[in-house]
Enzyme design. Structure first.
Site, short mmCIF file in Angstrom:
data_model
loop_
_atom_site.label_atom_id
_atom_site.label_comp_id
_atom_site.label_asym_id
_atom_site.label_seq_id
_atom_site.Cartn_x
_atom_site.Cartn_y
_atom_site.Cartn_z
N TYR A 180 0.83 -1.20 0.00
CA TYR A 180 0.00 0.00 0.00
C TYR A 180 0.87 1.25 0.00
O TYR A 180 0.62 2.20 -0.75
CB TYR A 180 -0.90 -0.04 1.23
CG TYR A 180 -1.81 1.14 1.41
CD1 TYR A 180 -2.94 1.31 0.61
CD2 TYR A 180 -1.56 2.09 2.41
CE1 TYR A 180 -3.79 2.39 0.80
CE2 TYR A 180 -2.39 3.17 2.60
CZ TYR A 180 -3.52 3.32 1.79
OH TYR A 180 -4.34 4.40 1.97
N LYS A 184 0.95 4.06 -2.95
CA LYS A 184 0.59 5.45 -2.67
C LYS A 184 1.75 6.40 -2.95
O LYS A 184 1.53 7.55 -3.34
CB LYS A 184 0.11 5.58 -1.22
CG LYS A 184 -1.24 4.92 -0.96
CD LYS A 184 -2.33 5.50 -1.85
CE LYS A 184 -3.73 5.10 -1.41
NZ LYS A 184 -4.78 5.62 -2.31
#
Length: 314
Positions: A180, A184
């Protein structure tokens, strides 16, 4: 935002604009879609209707948000295709053009989590998280940009806007969220490149790093994200707190703002300044490894200490 006054499409800072919001069936995306509608925009509500880990699919979440917007007097249409595929992303832009005749703003928000420590992170989980976050940003951006480029070349000069969704995990890292965090962080890089490449076509591209209560965060950061016991108290983690900045960035009022990353949390907005050169040393010739080490340690003594990684041990 329930129980709001009927919307008036002739008023608001987004009056007449057509806005796509991905992952708009719940959480931040739902809040963004409703906030744009409250400011006069017509909305394409995209949501695949998956679970928090990306499993399953249902058109219901997108359709429910459309019903909420229409009940308040706004205009919206549901789109439940998978935007991580070329056909899904093409159909997303087509939904705006076929329904409303134009597209002005794209909010890339869709995502899910499959958290594991790196040594336990499955290859497929890594690929899935990068697919939905990075590919799920790139493909809608690509197809929207192609439309705006054609508009610009036809002399119709769009005032187009893209708002991407990064995270504090992408800016600082987050223990247990390697995939993640990487995705991002990649979204920030994509934002910076897109801002430069698309500027000649009248497209501004910015990113937000929001902190709010969603299906993803209320499990990972349950205590921090909890709503206050007092219903009259300010709910700092309500996703609706993030949406005003997103709506402004998606409006014509944000002219001249591009290639920026904003943190948005509760009542706070922060401009993130990113990587900048710090202390430096130049020998004017090649270093030996030992010399390079001594120079690096001296530079680190003069440098600002890094901010802590989320979840790091003290």
């Amino acid at each position: 935002m329930g129980g709001s006054a009927p919307l008036d499409g002739n008023h608001g800072i987004c009056a007449g604009r057509v806005v796509i919001v991905t992952g708009a069936g719940r959480g931040l995306g739902r809040a963004h879609a409703r906030a744009f509608a409250a400011e006069g925009a017509r909305i394409v509500v995209n949501d695949l209707g998956t679970g928090p880990d990306g499993s399953g699919a249902s058109a219901s979440p997108a359709e429910e948000v459309v019903a909420e917007i229409r009940a308040d007097g706004g205009e919206a249409v549901a789109h439940a295709a998978d935007i991580t595929t070329g056909e899904g992303a093409r159909s997303l832009v087509a939904a705006a053009l076929d329904t409303f005749g134009r597209l002005d703003t794209l909010v890339n928000n869709a995502g899910f989590l499959r958290d594991r420590m790196l040594v336990n992170l499955d290859d497929d989980a890594w690929d899935a998280v990068l697919r939905v976050h990075l590919r799920g940003h790139f493909l809608p951006l690509k197809h929207a940009a192609a439309y705006w480029r054609a508009e610009a070349k036809a002399g119709r000069g769009p005032e187009a806007r893209i708002i991407n969704t990064s995270s504090g995990a992408g800016l600082l890292g987050s223990v247990g969220q390697g995939g993640y965090s990487a995705a991002k962080a990649g979204i920030v890089g994509l934002t910076l490149v897109a801002a430069e490449e698309l500027a000649p076509y009248g497209v501004q591209v910015n990113a937000i790093a929001p902190a709010a209560r969603t299906r993803m965060t209320e499990r990972t950061f349950a205590e921090t994200m909890a709503a206050p016991d007092d219903p009259a108290a300010f709910d700092a983690m309500a996703p609706e707190n993030v949406s005003p900045l997103v709506v402004w960035l998606g409006s014509a009022d944000s002219a001249g703002v591009t290639g920026r990353v904003f943190e948005a949390e509760a009542g706070r907005i922060t401009v993130m300044e990113g990587w900048r050169p710090g202390p430096t040393a130049d020998k004017g010739a090649r270093w030996s490894p030992a010399e390079a080490g001594r120079a690096a340690r001296k530079l680190l003594e003069a440098a600002e200490p890094p901010l802590p990684v989320y979840g790091a041990r003290g």
